[in-house]
Motif scaffolding. Structure first.
Motif, PDB file in Angstrom:
ATOM      1  N   LYS A  10       1.711   4.503 -34.986  1.00 63.75           N
ATOM      2  CA  LYS A  10       0.297   4.190 -34.757  1.00 63.75           C
ATOM      3  C   LYS A  10      -0.236   4.913 -33.529  1.00 63.75           C
ATOM      4  O   LYS A  10      -1.363   5.425 -33.537  1.00 63.75           O
ATOM      5  CB  LYS A  10       0.130   2.682 -34.611  1.00 63.75           C
ATOM      6  N   GLN A  11       0.557   4.970 -32.478  1.00 59.33           N
ATOM      7  CA  GLN A  11       0.122   5.667 -31.270  1.00 59.33           C
ATOM      8  C   GLN A  11      -0.037   7.167 -31.526  1.00 59.33           C
ATOM      9  O   GLN A  11      -0.992   7.797 -31.053  1.00 59.33           O
ATOM     10  CB  GLN A  11       1.129   5.420 -30.146  1.00 59.33           C
ATOM     11  N   ALA A  12       0.909   7.751 -32.275  1.00 58.09           N
ATOM     12  CA  ALA A  12       0.800   9.179 -32.587  1.00 58.09           C
ATOM     13  C   ALA A  12      -0.442   9.458 -33.435  1.00 58.09           C
ATOM     14  O   ALA A  12      -1.157  10.448 -33.205  1.00 58.09           O
ATOM     15  CB  ALA A  12       2.058   9.647 -33.321  1.00 58.09           C
ATOM     16  N   ALA A  13      -0.716   8.593 -34.417  1.00 57.49           N
ATOM     17  CA  ALA A  13      -1.910   8.779 -35.247  1.00 57.49           C
ATOM     18  C   ALA A  13      -3.178   8.632 -34.423  1.00 57.49           C
ATOM     19  O   ALA A  13      -4.158   9.367 -34.625  1.00 57.49           O
ATOM     20  CB  ALA A  13      -1.892   7.774 -36.402  1.00 57.49           C
ATOM     21  N   ALA A  14      -3.189   7.686 -33.476  1.00 56.22           N
ATOM     22  CA  ALA A  14      -4.375   7.512 -32.627  1.00 56.22           C
ATOM     23  C   ALA A  14      -4.609   8.740 -31.752  1.00 56.22           C
ATOM     24  O   ALA A  14      -5.761   9.152 -31.536  1.00 56.22           O
ATOM     25  CB  ALA A  14      -4.201   6.262 -31.763  1.00 56.22           C
ATOM     26  N   TRP A  15      -3.535   9.344 -31.241  1.00 57.46           N
ATOM     27  CA  TRP A  15      -3.679  10.553 -30.412  1.00 57.46           C
ATOM     28  C   TRP A  15      -4.250  11.704 -31.240  1.00 57.46           C
ATOM     29  O   TRP A  15      -5.134  12.433 -30.770  1.00 57.46           O
ATOM     30  CB  TRP A  15      -2.312  10.926 -29.853  1.00 57.46           C
ATOM     31  N   LEU A  16      -3.762  11.871 -32.438  1.00 58.56           N
ATOM     32  CA  LEU A  16      -4.243  12.961 -33.286  1.00 58.56           C
ATOM     33  C   LEU A  16      -5.661  12.728 -33.779  1.00 58.56           C
ATOM     34  O   LEU A  16      -6.410  13.694 -33.987  1.00 58.56           O
ATOM     35  CB  LEU A  16      -3.302  13.142 -34.484  1.00 58.56           C
ATOM     36  N   ASP A  17      -6.052  11.467 -33.974  1.00 57.13           N
ATOM     37  CA  ASP A  17      -7.385  11.180 -34.510  1.00 57.13           C
ATOM     38  C   ASP A  17      -8.496  11.578 -33.545  1.00 57.13           C
ATOM     39  O   ASP A  17      -9.614  11.897 -33.985  1.00 57.13           O
ATOM     40  CB  ASP A  17      -7.502   9.691 -34.859  1.00 57.13           C
ATOM     41  N   VAL A  18      -8.221  11.554 -32.259  1.00 56.04           N
ATOM     42  CA  VAL A  18      -9.269  11.899 -31.293  1.00 56.04           C
ATOM     43  C   VAL A  18      -9.366  13.404 -31.082  1.00 56.04           C
ATOM     44  O   VAL A  18     -10.282  13.873 -30.390  1.00 56.04           O
ATOM     45  CB  VAL A  18      -9.026  11.196 -29.942  1.00 56.04           C
ATOM     46  N   MET A  19      -8.435  14.161 -31.639  1.00 53.18           N
ATOM     47  CA  MET A  19      -8.467  15.612 -31.507  1.00 53.18           C
ATOM     48  C   MET A  19      -9.164  16.235 -32.712  1.00 53.18           C
ATOM     49  O   MET A  19      -9.244  15.640 -33.793  1.00 53.18           O
ATOM     50  CB  MET A  19      -7.050  16.176 -31.378  1.00 53.18           C
TER      51      MET A  19
END
Length: 511
Positions: A417-426
């Motif tokens: 979930k944390q990795a997906a959240a980081w990628l979603d803001v990019m």
């Protein structure tokens, strides 16, 4: 299995005092080759006294363990390859089968219908019983009416296999269909027209010539839209109207096709122009960066060994080797030249994550083959956050004194979930697909343009510069326009020639 024809065991042996050899023990031909020192003979060339295991079993003999390990010869067969041959004199007799085993073997060969013992293992009734049952079924079928299923003593006529009532009903339906077909083919096919275009007599003769009326078992009729007697289906006025309607529809279809083809070409031209403008605009956009990575392979768990980020002007913002924590495979090292020894002392992905986040946050990140590089970033981010989750779980276990059963599952879910959240803001944009469409190397096999390889030498920074070169090639036609737009009004004023006006600039702008 193929067998070898040999002399019967127990034949008269030649005394050892005689000089000549026993003919039954002499090979009839030269060996084809030797297999571990044992000769391999062709078919019919081995010594006649030798036997295969199948032949020995038929004679109620077993091959000993020593014979099994050291055959005297081999015979080459078409279906089974090289089959070992053994001496019958050295074999041992089989023990007699128990009565229970014999009874089971007989039961497997006993027919369940007639109770007779056959030579082969049966799965159900024997072939004689099956044939008898099929003949009985055919006799019953011949005595059963195909219309009402009535069974009688004598067989029904083979042509129609119906009783009198069902046959009369069948013929009545056939006559009705024939009459309807005669009307259909002898009346004008025009809508609302009732003019006669032929005679029923000629139509009947046409059917009779083709056995539709002569064969009583035939109840089908030809389709009037494809088969009809040799006369026009429409009267002259209806034919003229029909031809005019066909011409009108053909003209409409042609016009629609030309319009759709023109719209398709225009859409392709607009898409091509948008790709070129997108590339030209990206080269002058200060909010654009280019990212590339080198990895330990192409698997889903491949690790990043080099990472580079350049801005749109080609300036290096980040170019570093990364220690993946695993050895670099030789096949991957041969491609990008990065070995495990070169990564000793290099930072890890977690060490450069803060810097990478600052470089990509709020920027348009261009990647050649976005799906692959984003997948590697997702994997590295998952491992990074998984380490943090493991530390938190260890602290929780130390405080509680117990280790939760689902600690690994919860940590993995949280890390993903944390990795997906980081990628979603990019913001990631792919360059490979637009560039391949711009090149236009069409593949009939894939039904699309082939993906073009990136000529960057398989090093992260050089691959980023190769991406910028691809953008320059795509946006060359609009490079000056976007460069002037990015420079501002003052630069455009300085770029004008003496006596030029803004109206001249607008007229010279490409459309």
């Amino acid at each position: 299995m193929s067998t070898v024809t040999v002399a019967a065991p127990g034949a008269e042996q030649i005394p050892s005092s005689r000089a000549e050899q026993d003919p039954g023990k002499v090979a009839r031909g030269e060996p084809l080759r030797y297999l571990e020192g044992v000769p391999v003979y062709g078919w019919g060339q081995a010594p006649p006294y030798l036997r295969t295991k199948t032949q020995l079993a038929a004679a109620r003999l077993n091959v000993t363990e020593e014979q099994e390990k050291a055959p005297l010869a081999y015979v080459r067969t078409r279906d089974y390859g090289d089959v070992p041959l053994h001496d019958p004199a050295a074999a041992v007799k089989m023990r007699p089968l128990p009565s229970s085993t014999k009874a089971k073997m007989v039961a497997r060969r006993t027919c369940s219908e007639c109770g007779k013992v056959r030579k082969v293992v049966l799965r159900g009734p024997c072939s004689v019983c099956r044939e008898r049952a099929e003949e009985e079924r055919q006799r019953l079928l011949a005595r059963t009416c195909a219309g009402c299923d009535t069974v009688r003593e004598r067989p029904y006529p083979r042509e129609h296999r119906r009783c009198q009532g069902c046959r009369a009903e069948q013929l009545e339906k056939k006559r009705a269909r024939v009459e309807a077909w005669l009307v259909e083919v002898t009346v004008c096919a025009g809508e609302g027209c009732t003019k006669r275009r032929g005679s029923k007599k000629a139509a009947r003769a046409w059917l009779r010539e083709r056995d539709w009326l002569l064969c009583p078992e035939r109840t089908d009729l030809p389709d009037p839209s494809w088969y009809w007697p040799d006369w026009a289906r429409r009267c002259p006025p209806c034919k003229q109207a029909y031809d005019a309607e066909q011409e009108r529809r053909q003209a409409e279809n042609q016009a629609r096709y030309e319009r759709e083809e023109r719209e398709r070409r225009e859409a392709e031209a607009r898409a091509a122009e948008e790709r070129c403008r997108w590339a030209a605009a990206a080269l002058v956009d200060p909010g654009v960066v280019v990212l590339d990575s080198e990895t330990t392979g192409l698997d889903e768990d491949a690790r990043v060994v080099e990472l580079a980020v350049l801005n749109s002007r080609g300036e290096v913002l980040l170019d570093t080797l990364l220690d993946p924590g695993v050895p670099v495979p030789d096949d991957a090292a041969e491609i990008h030249g990065i070995t495990s020894a070169a990564l000793v002392g290099a930072p890890t992905f977690s060490d450069v994550l803060v810097q990478l986040t600052g470089l990509l946050d709020g920027k348009r990140c261009l990647i050649y083959n976005r799906g692959y590089d984003v997948g590697r970033l997702r994997h590295e981010l998952t491992l990074h956050y998984l380490d943090g989750a493991a530390r938190e779980a260890a602290a929780e276990a130390e405080a509680a004194g117990t280790v939760p059963e689902d600690v690994r599952e919860r940590a993995l879910v949280w890390a993903r979930k944390q990795a997906a959240a980081w990628l979603d803001v990019m913001t990631f944009e792919d360059v490979m697909i637009p560039y391949s469409d711009w090149v236009g190397d069409w593949s009939e096999y894939w039904g699309n343009n082939r993906w073009q390889p990136l000529d960057g030498g398989h090093r992260a920074a050089e691959d980023c510069r190769a991406v910028l070169r691809c953008l320059e090639s795509m946006g060359r036609a609009y490079a000056d326009e976007y460069a002037m737009a990015a420079a501002g009004p003052a630069a455009r004023a300085r770029g004008r020639t003496d006596g030029a006006t803004e109206a001249d600039d607008r007229r010279s702008k490409p459309r």
